[in-house]
Write an enzyme that holds these catalytic residues in place. Structure first.
Site, PDB file in Angstrom:
ATOM      1  CG  HIS A 189      -2.210  -0.576   0.949  1.00  0.00           C
ATOM      2  ND1 HIS A 189      -2.905  -1.285   1.848  1.00  0.00           N
ATOM      3  CD2 HIS A 189      -2.906  -1.005  -0.354  1.00  0.00           C
ATOM      4  CE1 HIS A 189      -4.049  -1.881   1.550  1.00  0.00           C
ATOM      5  NE2 HIS A 189      -4.148  -1.486  -0.005  1.00  0.00           N
ATOM      6  CG  ASN A 454       0.721 -13.711 -13.757  1.00  0.00           C
ATOM      7  OD1 ASN A 454       1.139 -13.181 -14.669  1.00  0.00           O
ATOM      8  ND2 ASN A 454       0.098 -12.926 -12.690  1.00  0.00           N
ATOM      9  CG  ASP A 455      -2.265 -19.555 -11.919  1.00  0.00           C
ATOM     10  OD1 ASP A 455      -0.974 -19.318 -11.487  1.00  0.00           O
ATOM     11  OD2 ASP A 455      -3.172 -19.413 -11.408  1.00  0.00           O
ATOM     12  NE  ARG A 465       2.953 -17.404 -10.786  1.00  0.00           N
ATOM     13  CZ  ARG A 465       2.274 -16.325 -10.352  1.00  0.00           C
ATOM     14  NH1 ARG A 465       2.901 -15.124 -10.094  1.00  0.00           N
ATOM     15  NH2 ARG A 465       1.079 -16.350  -9.893  1.00  0.00           N
ATOM     16  CB  CYS A 502      -6.374 -10.088 -16.663  1.00  0.00           C
ATOM     17  SG  CYS A 502      -6.586 -11.680 -16.233  1.00  0.00           S
TER      18      CYS A 502
END
Length: 575
Positions: A189, A454-455, A465, A502
């Site tokens: 954050h 990613n997957d 990864r 995405c």
């Protein structure tokens, strides 16, 4: 020179202000029975003071950042005042005769450690938020001073072991030129807030506090990820020139914000943002997002002691729908499991949770979870342009079963007189080789695809990864992964459907032209990447990109493929 993780781009010149707080020393001695009530009161009094401070910080954050960032501290207050947290701390004081500070530290640290053990970087870095709250609570219990960063009176670059979100929210922005920390990550954050402020920042240096003294002259080069300590005049001159260049480029990119992502020869695609909460919508709009290509809903399920109700979910989805107005929002149903476990769901122990009980597998086993979430999304669709997307799909049977459930929930809402978008689009994430290889069949069952690289990369290459020993094998631009992606895009187009992406690859500048040439219809990424990706798309010809893609996909190795891509970029001077 010092380097770390580039959290927020920009260049700053100024004196170092080294932040050091009094060390928190936990009193771990056992207390006598007659001291229990006194320690409980110490905890409650310290918590009340911490809550009051956070209320003040929340108000300042609202004034500085807007409602979206104010909500971060509303979440901090809710966690601090959480009934279960209170009960756990008081139980340790009463049952184990721990001091208030020792009990608070044990409970808070346990929550932070549990988050750190997750594989998801965004969730892992929420541990910093939990520790921020814990540190404030402990300092109030122990009566230690808390640094007021709003009182800084001269222009400085902050140097600290870490900066918490609450500390970042208090910065005097007229005086603080940037910051550098030992700890932290890009999706914390603190880093997100630095980007919101457009404040140069490098985090995760490991040892900047040991290498810099108060008053040292610093150049914070958060473009090339370098920190210069007491540089020569020549270096200062060189970096001043870079600063001017960065400012010029930033101004040029800003001009693209509201322009479409259209190539020189007229081919248009969409460039959208990935978000986790309604707080992220403001940054998406500021960077020119044309919609939300991925709304990660699992964050609604985290940091709680029970599943969110349908009403709670409806309120969250409605807020995002209204914030985005006429722009489309793809709402991914909860992607829980794997590295994202919920303590209240009693996940079974699995040898390989990434291949186990997760995502839609949980939803189909626990229909009440699916029902609450889908009904909430459907109801929120009356307030904006929402789409539903299911993750971790491997078969047509799953999609048909899910669509059957959706029709049941739609009929329930009709019977209850509750409005929703009757024509809401249903899509799936293509993130398994199984889904990619049957994409032509899946395309007949859904309205769109979104590729989760990613997957998909991890499963296709059989590479974890998160495993440092083999992480070099994790290559999203390997010919095997890219040819699967091309297969998915072609399958969707053959059925008159569209495909988005995405995963991280969508925002990778090296991959933009290749994906464009492969026919990708929508790119969804971190909002800060959008202007640069738009620039690349607007500076190329679609026909050239198609030729590049055809040649690249024919290459046998990643190195040969990347050599071809890099040569094309250099010749066309696109980036």
């Amino acid at each position: 020179m010092i380097s770390g993780i580039l959290a927020s781009p920009g260049i700053a010149f100024g004196k170092a202000l080294l932040l050091k707080e009094d060390e928190i020393v936990i009193d771990r001695k056992k207390i006598s029975a007659d001291k229990v009530d006194q320690e409980v009161e110490r905890f409650l009094s310290g918590r009340a003071k911490a809550s009051a401070q956070l209320e003040a910080i929340k108000t300042k954050a609202g004034e500085t950042f807007g409602e979206e960032k104010e909500a971060i501290f509303e979440g901090h207050i809710m966690l601090l005042e959480d009934e279960e947290l209170e009960q756990e701390i008081i139980a340790l004081i009463k049952d184990k005769h721990m001091t208030a500070d020792a009990a608070a530290h044990e409970v808070i640290e346990g929550q932070a450690t549990a988050l750190e053990e997750l594989d998801d970087e965004y969730l892992k870095e929420r541990a910093a938020d939990v520790r921020d709250i814990g540190k404030r609570l402990l300092r109030n219990i122990l009566g230690l001073a808390i640094i007021d960063l709003s009182a800084i009176q001269e222009e400085v670059i902050l140097v600290a072991a870490d900066l918490t979100p609450s500390e970042t929210a208090q910065l005097n922005l007229q005086k603080v030129l940037g910051f550098i920390t030992d700890a932290g990550g890009r999706t914390s954050h603190t880093s997100i807030m630095a980007r919101s402020l457009e404040l140069p920042a490098i985090v995760g240096t490991g040892s900047v506090t040991a290498q810099v003294k108060n008053g040292d002259y610093l150049i914070l080069d958060a473009v090339n990820n370098q920190v210069y300590v007491n540089p020569t005049n020549d270096v200062i001159e060189q970096l001043r020139a870079v600063q001017e260049q960065v400012a010029t480029e930033k101004a040029e990119l800003a001009k693209l914000k509201d322009l479409p992502a259209i190539t020189l020869d007229g081919h248009q695609v969409e460039v959208c943002a990935n978000i986790g909460t309604v707080r992220d919508v403001e940054g998406a709009e500021r960077n020119g997002a044309e919609g939300v290509g991925l709304y990660r809903t699992e964050f609604l399920f985290m940091d709680r002691d029970a599943l969110p109700t349908e009403e709670e979910q409806f309120a969250a989805y409605k807020a995002v729908a209204e914030a985005c107005g006429s722009q489309a929002v793809i709402v991914r149903t909860m992607d829980i499991g794997g590295d994202k476990e919920l303590p209240y769901m009693n996940f079974p122990k699995e040898e390989n949770p990434f291949l186990g009980w997760r995502a839609v597998r949980i939803a189909m086993d626990r229909k009440e979870i699916l029902r609450d979430q889908v009904r909430a999304i459907l109801r929120a669709s009356a307030f904006g342009k929402l789409r539903i997307m299911f993750p971790m799909i491997i078969s047509v049977e799953e999609v048909r079963a899910l669509r059957k459930e959706i029709e049941i929930y739609k009929q329930e809402l009709r019977d209850e007189g509750k409005a929703f978008d009757e024509s809401i689009e249903i899509g799936v994430m293509v993130e398994t080789p199984a889904a990619a290889t049957i994409a032509r069949h899946l395309a007949k069952e859904v309205d769109f695809f979104s590729i989760g690289t990613n997957d998909l990369t991890q499963y296709t290459l059989a590479v974890d990864r998160g495993n440092d020993m083999i992480s070099h094998l994790y290559q999203p631009m390997s010919p095997s992964v890219l040819n699967l992606i091309k297969q998915v895009i072609d399958a969707s187009h053959a059925e008159g459907k569209w495909t988005g992406m995405c995963g991280e690859l969508a925002g990778d500048e090296r991959a933009t032209l290749l994906l464009l040439g492969m026919g990708l219809d929508e790119f969804s990424m971190s909002a800060i990447s959008i202007p640069r990706i738009k620039k690349i798309i607007r500076n190329t010809n679609f026909e050239d990109a198609k030729v590049l893609a055809e040649q690249a996909l024919a290459q046998p190795t990643t190195d040969e493929l990347m050599t071809l891509v890099n040569k094309f970029i250099e010749e066309k001077t696109i980036c």
